[in-house]
Design an enzyme around this catalytic site. Structure first.
Site, short mmCIF file in Angstrom:
data_model
loop_
_atom_site.label_atom_id
_atom_site.label_comp_id
_atom_site.label_asym_id
_atom_site.label_seq_id
_atom_site.Cartn_x
_atom_site.Cartn_y
_atom_site.Cartn_z
N ASP A 92 53.63 -39.36 145.99
CA ASP A 92 52.76 -38.39 146.78
C ASP A 92 51.46 -38.25 146.22
O ASP A 92 50.99 -38.72 145.19
CB ASP A 92 53.37 -36.81 146.26
CG ASP A 92 53.76 -36.68 144.63
OD1 ASP A 92 54.02 -38.03 143.99
OD2 ASP A 92 53.93 -35.71 144.40
N GLU A 159 56.34 -36.11 142.73
CA GLU A 159 56.18 -36.11 141.19
C GLU A 159 55.27 -35.13 140.91
O GLU A 159 55.37 -34.55 139.78
CB GLU A 159 55.72 -37.60 140.86
CG GLU A 159 55.74 -37.74 139.32
CD GLU A 159 54.49 -37.15 138.64
OE1 GLU A 159 54.36 -36.91 137.73
OE2 GLU A 159 53.36 -37.39 139.57
N GLU A 160 54.06 -34.98 141.76
CA GLU A 160 53.05 -33.96 141.24
C GLU A 160 53.67 -32.66 140.88
O GLU A 160 52.79 -32.06 140.16
CB GLU A 160 52.06 -34.11 142.28
CG GLU A 160 51.17 -35.36 142.05
CD GLU A 160 50.34 -36.00 140.95
OE1 GLU A 160 50.34 -34.89 139.96
OE2 GLU A 160 49.99 -36.92 140.76
#
Length: 431
Positions: A92, A159-160
């Site tokens: 991402d 992930e962010e």
């Protein structure tokens, strides 16, 4: 462009692609990198990115599964009897308008949860991570005579926002696919020159919690504060007192952070408000320290309000958000295996021991299931060596991760990452 991605997706799910004939060279990998850099997608929206990766991995002969925990992908290459090793790359991008000036800079946009359209860039190096994964995949596919076992490559979404690893695990990552004996990942470093790899044994990255504190008061006229209970004053006292948790309650040998990133309260100069809202980021390494910090934040916030005379039903509300990310713990025994392999691959001078950081990474979750799979996350140098040297002389300030100006030195960083991970996996596959 949309039609191209639809075609790629159809090929992944249906007809075969021509198999790749040889490992990807650096020029081909840089072309992949530039494509991924131009076309970032926000967390939970990585559909096109996942289709691109899946198509390339299928071309190399991997068995592809898509839609794992959202847009996650799993690519398997079975090569006889042996261990299953996992390598993960996150996919991402970030809601940042790119300001690098690169000829392949992102002009992409996306829609954030508020409904606003924003510019998007790969400001955290996930484009490098994905490119390294493609390079490693091509190497291991070509060099099957050098290893035995199963290679499990994971393209992880979100992930962010700390949700991707959890979503993939909840969708059966370790039940639907072979259970890996080892989990590996790398992350670009904005403070390490390209060509270098850094490692940490034990805690490498932090527990990350977001905490909201609502401080209630009894509002009134600013000229008559004695007839009010001022939540601004209470909030100010809470902010300063919270820092004593770090300075006086946590061991100096332990590390923790409480940062108040946002304070909002009041509407006018001469009005004492009824409420102030605080937003905190809380970071630690051990689970014990995390639990203590969160407990003391609530105790101190409510204690300040009680001292100010607030009744029990108007004490501060402390909410720990569900976007918690656990600390990355690099298994020391695995690190002891990996470091010599890295030194043999890159040379001892290119392999550096470094210190833990207070950033967060949900890669940690792959090692925190009931299986307790050993994991290790390595840092990949991404700074132009000349820029790094200038920064060491105090002549240049390097852009950090998540900066609109963060631009990895892509070609050497990718080359180093592919070589390091390939040789590490080949070494770990050996009995």
């Amino acid at each position: 462009m949309q039609n191209i991605y639809k075609l790629l997706g159809a090929l992944v799910l249906g007809s075969a692609l021509p198999l790749q004939a040889a490992p990807l060279d650096n020029a081909a990998l840089v072309a992949h990198y530039q494509h991924l850099h131009r076309n970032p997608e926000l967390s939970l929206q990585e559909e096109q990115t996942a289709a691109y990766l899946a198509a390339e991995l299928k071309r190399m002969g991997y068995a592809i599964s898509t839609g794992i925990g959202g847009h996650g992908i799993v690519a398997l290459l079975e090569n006889g009897e042996g261990p299953t090793l996992m390598f993960r790359a996150d996919m991402d991008g970030l809601p940042i308008p790119e300001a690098t000036g690169l000829p392949y800079a992102s002009q992409a946009t996306g829609v954030i949860p508020s409904g606003d359209e924003v510019r998007v860039m790969h400001g955290c190096g996930h484009d490098v991570h994905m490119t390294v994964l493609l390079g490693v995949a091509s190497q291991l596919a070509e060099r099957r005579d050098e290893w035995q076992g199963t290679l499990m490559l994971v393209g992880q979404p979100a992930e962010e926002v700390g949700k991707g690893a959890k979503a993939m695990l909840e969708d059966g990552l370790f039940e639907r696919f072979p259970l890996p004996e080892v989990n590996l990942a790398l992350h670009v470093s904005a403070g390490l020159p390209a060509g270098k790899i850094a490692w940490v044994s034990g805690y490498a990255m932090a527990n990350v919690d977001s905490v909201d504190v609502s401080v209630y008061g009894q509002g009134g006229h600013g000229a008559y504060p004695h007839k009010t209970k001022d939540p601004v004053v209470m909030a100010a006292q809470i902010v300063t007192t919270l820092q004593t948790i770090i300075s006086r309650e946590i061991s100096p040998l332990d590390s923790a952070v409480i940062t108040v990133g946002s304070i909002h309260g009041g509407t006018k100069h001469n009005i004492i408000s009824d409420e102030v809202k605080l937003q905190l980021t809380v970071r630690s390494y051990s689970d014990e320290s995390r639990a203590y910090l969160l407990k003391r934040i609530e105790e101190i916030s409510q204690g300040v309000a009680r001292t100010a005379g607030m009744p029990e039903d108007r004490l501060p509300l402390v909410e720990v958000k569900d976007e918690y990310t656990p600390a990355v713990y690099n298994n020391p025994e695995l690190v002891a295996q990996v470091v010599p392999l890295l030194e043999q691959s890159l040379g001892a001078d290119a392999v550096i021991k470094t210190s833990p950081v207070m950033g967060g990474e949900d890669f940690a979750r792959y090692g925190r299931t009931e299986h307790a799979i050993p994991g290790s996350l390595m840092w990949l140098g991404a700074v132009k060596p000349a820029d790094y040297a200038a920064s060491e002389r105090g002549e240049l300030s390097l852009p950090s991760l998540h900066s609109a100006k963060f631009a990895p030195d892509a070609a050497p960083a990718i080359d180093t990452g592919v070589q390091a991970v390939t040789d590490t996996l080949l070494g770990l596959f050996k009995p």
